[in-house]
Design an enzyme around this catalytic site. Structure first.
Site, PDB file in Angstrom:
ATOM      1  N   ASP A 196      19.467 -55.659 -30.510  1.00  0.00           N
ATOM      2  CA  ASP A 196      18.519 -56.738 -30.783  1.00  0.00           C
ATOM      3  C   ASP A 196      19.169 -58.070 -30.392  1.00  0.00           C
ATOM      4  OD1 ASP A 196      15.877 -57.035 -32.926  1.00  0.00           O
ATOM      5  OD2 ASP A 196      17.001 -58.850 -32.390  1.00  0.00           O
ATOM      6  N   HIS A 221       8.910 -50.239 -31.838  1.00  0.00           N
ATOM      7  CA  HIS A 221      10.371 -50.263 -31.896  1.00  0.00           C
ATOM      8  C   HIS A 221      10.823 -49.933 -33.305  1.00  0.00           C
ATOM      9  CE1 HIS A 221       8.695 -54.306 -32.327  1.00  0.00           C
ATOM     10  NE2 HIS A 221       9.671 -54.588 -33.189  1.00  0.00           N
TER      11      HIS A 221
HETATM   12  P1  AMP Z   1       9.400 -57.170 -34.816  1.00  0.00           P
HETATM   13  O1  AMP Z   1       9.214 -58.365 -35.695  1.00  0.00           O
HETATM   14  O2  AMP Z   1       9.603 -55.899 -35.601  1.00  0.00           O
HETATM   15  O3  AMP Z   1       8.310 -57.054 -33.788  1.00  0.00           O
HETATM   16  O4  AMP Z   1      10.784 -57.387 -34.098  1.00  0.00           O
HETATM   17  C1  AMP Z   1      10.952 -57.794 -32.764  1.00  0.00           C
HETATM   18  C2  AMP Z   1      12.427 -57.828 -32.503  1.00  0.00           C
HETATM   19  O5  AMP Z   1      12.644 -57.914 -31.116  1.00  0.00           O
HETATM   20  C3  AMP Z   1      13.156 -59.003 -33.162  1.00  0.00           C
HETATM   21  O6  AMP Z   1      14.170 -58.501 -34.032  1.00  0.00           O
HETATM   22  C4  AMP Z   1      13.726 -59.765 -31.969  1.00  0.00           C
HETATM   23  O7  AMP Z   1      14.976 -60.349 -32.217  1.00  0.00           O
HETATM   24  C5  AMP Z   1      13.803 -58.674 -30.914  1.00  0.00           C
HETATM   25  N1  AMP Z   1      13.790 -59.127 -29.528  1.00  0.00           N
HETATM   26  C6  AMP Z   1      12.928 -60.013 -28.964  1.00  0.00           C
HETATM   27  N2  AMP Z   1      13.222 -60.174 -27.661  1.00  0.00           N
HETATM   28  C7  AMP Z   1      14.284 -59.368 -27.395  1.00  0.00           C
HETATM   29  C8  AMP Z   1      15.045 -59.101 -26.226  1.00  0.00           C
HETATM   30  N3  AMP Z   1      14.791 -59.685 -25.052  1.00  0.00           N
HETATM   31  N4  AMP Z   1      16.078 -58.229 -26.327  1.00  0.00           N
HETATM   32  C9  AMP Z   1      16.376 -57.652 -27.505  1.00  0.00           C
HETATM   33  N5  AMP Z   1      15.682 -57.851 -28.634  1.00  0.00           N
HETATM   34  C10 AMP Z   1      14.650 -58.713 -28.599  1.00  0.00           C
END
Ligand code: AMP
Length: 133
Positions: free
Chosen positions: A34, A105
């Site tokens: 993440d 995810h």
């Molecule tokens: P959610 O709120 O469960 O949809 O979580 C989305 C997650 O994606 C968050 O923890 C973000 O930090 C993560 N995220 C967003 N963009 C990226 C990226 N480019 N690479 C890795 N993680 C990401």
């Protein structure tokens, strides 16, 4: 349920259009760190298929994809050395869970004591959201 947007950030990661720090890849799943870690170890495991969230995945994915994703979650946690100390998995679906990226995810969090399962959130102080059994 929202339609799948093939330009979401995780779809781009799957297509290698934006970089990610990969941990594990299987036939139907990919694990990567993440970008904004909420614990010393914070990794996301995603299906390669176009599923918006767990609601979509559990209804529409093949058995093979479902087995592969959950095995990938377990294998990723093992690879990261989290089995002995412990870890937490969670997946946010839609508004109440504050889902931000609309490609399923599974978060894997670990590396230190994680505290209570949920803190704060939008729960009313009188606990009126609780259902009686
Ligand atoms: P959610 O709120 O469960 O949809 O979580 C989305 C997650 O994606 C968050 O923890 C973000 O930090 C993560 N995220 C967003 N963009 C990226 C990226 N480019 N690479 C890795 N993680 C990401």
């Amino acid at each position: 349920m929202a339609n799948y947007d093939s330009n979401n950030i995780f779809a781009k990661i799957l297509r290698d259009e934006i970089p990610s720090k990969r941990v594990l890849e299987s036939n139907f799943a990919l694990a990567f760190y993440d970008i904004n870690p909420q614990a010393p170890v914070h990794v996301l495991v995603i299906p390669k298929g176009p599923y918006v969230s767990m609601a979509d995945f559990s209804e529409n994915a093949s058995s093979e994809e479902i087995v592969d994703l959950w095995r990938a979650v377990g294998e990723t946690a093992k690879k990261l050395g989290l089995v002995e100390g412990g870890y937490r998995i969670l997946s946010n679906h839609s508004t109440h869970a504050h889902q931000e990226v609309f490609h399923l995810h599974i978060h894997i969090l670990g590396g230190h004591p994680l505290g209570p399962m949920l803190e704060g959130g939008d729960v009313p102080p009188d606990g009126s959201w609780q259902r009686s059994a």
